[in-house]
Enzyme design. Structure first.
Site, PDB file in Angstrom:
ATOM      1  CE  LYS A 194      98.856  44.742  47.984  1.00 13.87           C
ATOM      2  NZ  LYS A 194      98.598  45.915  48.583  1.00 13.87           N
TER       3      LYS A 194
ATOM      4  CG  ASP B 227      99.558  40.335  63.894  1.00 13.19           C
ATOM      5  OD1 ASP B 227     100.253  40.548  62.952  1.00 13.19           O
ATOM      6  OD2 ASP B 227      98.535  39.249  63.620  1.00 13.19           O
TER       7      ASP B 227
ATOM      8  CB  CYS C   8     103.799  44.509  46.557  1.00 12.62           C
ATOM      9  SG  CYS C   8     104.238  44.561  48.219  1.00 12.62           S
TER      10      CYS C   8
ATOM     11  CE  LYS D 264     101.153  37.205  60.683  1.00 10.63           C
ATOM     12  NZ  LYS D 264     100.634  38.420  59.970  1.00 10.63           N
TER      13      LYS D 264
END
Ligand code: UGA
Length: 447
Positions: free
Chosen positions: A274, A32, A271, A37
């Site tokens: 969009k 990432d 999800c 994160k």
């Protein structure tokens, strides 16, 4: 030798996929670009709430006592390229700001960062939800930018995991869709998914555009089912029917089925909303916009639900303004068993009432922190009972199990007025009424 796998992007999809690949026995390197994160994941902590994910991660992250050590993390694309035989791209494709279209910048950046380091044979596998035609373009990018040229191939393998069931859906998918262009790509993907395939999971081989379309078509169908039943709820309101009974009755026809016919304040999350918008935008670019104009209606039915919930609340409070009224909101996340508040219908309703002068107090089992960040001006309580204390009306907006298990009698003791509005059609009206509550749900004026 066993395949080595990298997973680029460690959000919902990527973190789950990486842990699942380690569970299936592969050596995995997750990548990432956000240092926080990576630091969390290296400690075996998950940046979001997802049942079972942290346990799975801790079982495999290197450096954690007793772990298999098969899962590591990095921020270095050169390291990822050198490590992996198969590279899964799992980055986010949000809605573009101020447009319906999908923002491909994270996907494009992932490919642009990885490709120049690919000096040997590799399979890059796209998992992100993308507009049809993207895979074809990205395949060309790979061949152009990768030093290994044609030895680097692309496959498109959409993901169908649901939040709240992400681990289960990834380890035991109900189908695997493989958009491929060569036998080698198919062979590699079959090797990656050998375990679920041996359990009988169907493996559907397609071309690139079909693989991309399967994902958006599936989410559009699910959105359509939800808006269909919500449209029926509107008609039930007008005609005096009960949408829950209606859904039950039509659901017995197994061509229709019972699932995804829960009427309420509609769909949200990162999800469905969009994806249907990006699908319409892409169809427009392709000159096929007419084919998907119905999705515009699906979207409006869905968005209308939030306003209807606000109006139902106003009516229950006497029909005029929210001024001086205390409203308890149970639920902030877009669905239960998640801490995700992206485009959450619950938070939207809470926000609308608050902006119209109501004193709103929200409680959610897992979504408090995210809700506070997104909507800091709302009131928040530490427990459901604290949220309900002094309330003139209680709104049930996310169907957490905890809310179904509440004791309406005990809540009645602390509420100012015993009025409960069920925005998810998930509470038992009989139990609430027996405790002296006025119960009202969406699309059930007669229930
Ligand atoms: C959805 C799809 O279900 C997954 O298959 C897909 O992989 C995922 O999007 C994705 O594209 O990544 P998810 O966003 O986790 O998964 O949520 P759903 O379970 O689909 O629920 C979406 C919304 O619909 C929630 O707000 C839920 O409360 C609402 N819903 C669901 C209803 O209002 N009624 C129903 O009957 C079902």
């Amino acid at each position: 030798m066993a395949l080595k796998i990298t997973v680029i992007g460690t959000g919902y999809l990527g973190a789950t996929h990486a842990a699942a690949m380690a569970e299936l026995g592969f050596e995995v390197l997750g990548l990432d670009v956000v240092p926080e994160k990576i630091e969390m994941l290296q400690r075996g902590e998950v940046p979001m709430y997802e049942p079972g994910l942290e346990e799975l991660l801790r079982k495999h992250v290197a450096g954690i006592e007793g772990s298999s050590g098969r899962l590591r993390f990095t921020m270095d694309f050169a390291e990822a390229a050198a490590f992996g035989d198969v590279h899964f791209v799992c980055v986010n494709t949000p809605q573009k700001h101020g447009e319906y279209a999908c923002d491909m910048s994270y996907v494009d950046a992932a490919f642009a960062s990885l490709a120049p380091h690919l000096t040997g044979p590799a399979l890059v596998v796209g998992k992100s939800t993308v507009p049809v035609g993207s895979a074809d373009r990205l395949a060309r990018t790979l061949t152009e930018l990768a030093p290994a040229g044609e030895e680097v191939e692309l496959a498109w393998n959409p993901e169908f995991l649901r939040e709240g069931f992400a681990v289960q859906d990834t380890l035991h998918p109900d189908r695997i869709v493989a958009g491929i262009r060569s036998e080698r790509a198919e062979k590699l993907l079959r090797e990656v998914y050998a375990t679920p395939l041996s359990e009988g999971t169907p493996f559907v081989v397609t071309d690139f555009p079909t693989a991309e379309l399967v994902k958006t078509a599936a989410n559009s169908f699910l959105a359509t089912k939800i808006s269909f039943i919500n449209a029926m709820a509107e008609v039930c309101e007008a005609g005096g029917g009960d949408v829950v009974k209606l859904a039950e009755a039509i659901g017995h026809d197994d061509r229709i089925g019972k699932k995804f016919l829960r009427a309420g304040i509609g769909f949200g999350g990162g999800c469905l909303p969009k994806d249907i918008r990006a699908f319409m935008a892409r169809a427009g670019e392709l000159g096929a916009d007419q084919a998907l104009t119905f999705l515009r209606e699906i979207d409006s039915i869905n968005m209308r639900r939030r306003g209807q919930m606000v109006e139902m609340t106003r009516e229950a409070l006497g029909g005029s303004s929210f001024l001086g009224k205390r409203i308890a909101v149970l639920g902030a996340t877009f669905k239960p068993d998640s801490d995700d508040v992206r485009d959450s219908p619950a938070l939207n309703v809470a926000g609308q009432i608050h902006l119209q002068g109501g004193q709103v107090t929200v409680y959610d089992p897992k979504g408090m922190e995210n809700a506070r960040r997104l909507f800091p001006t709302l009131g928040y309580a530490e427990t459901a009972v604290d949220a309900v204390r002094g309330a003139h009306a209680v709104l049930h907006l996310t169907e957490w199990r905890e809310f179904r298990e509440l004791d309406p009698a005990a809540l009645g003791e602390v509420a100012t007025d015993r009025v409960v509005l069920d925005g998810r059609n998930a509470l038992d009206p009989a139990v609430w009424r027996a405790a002296g509550w006025t119960y009202r749900a969406m699309g059930r004026p007669t229930a």
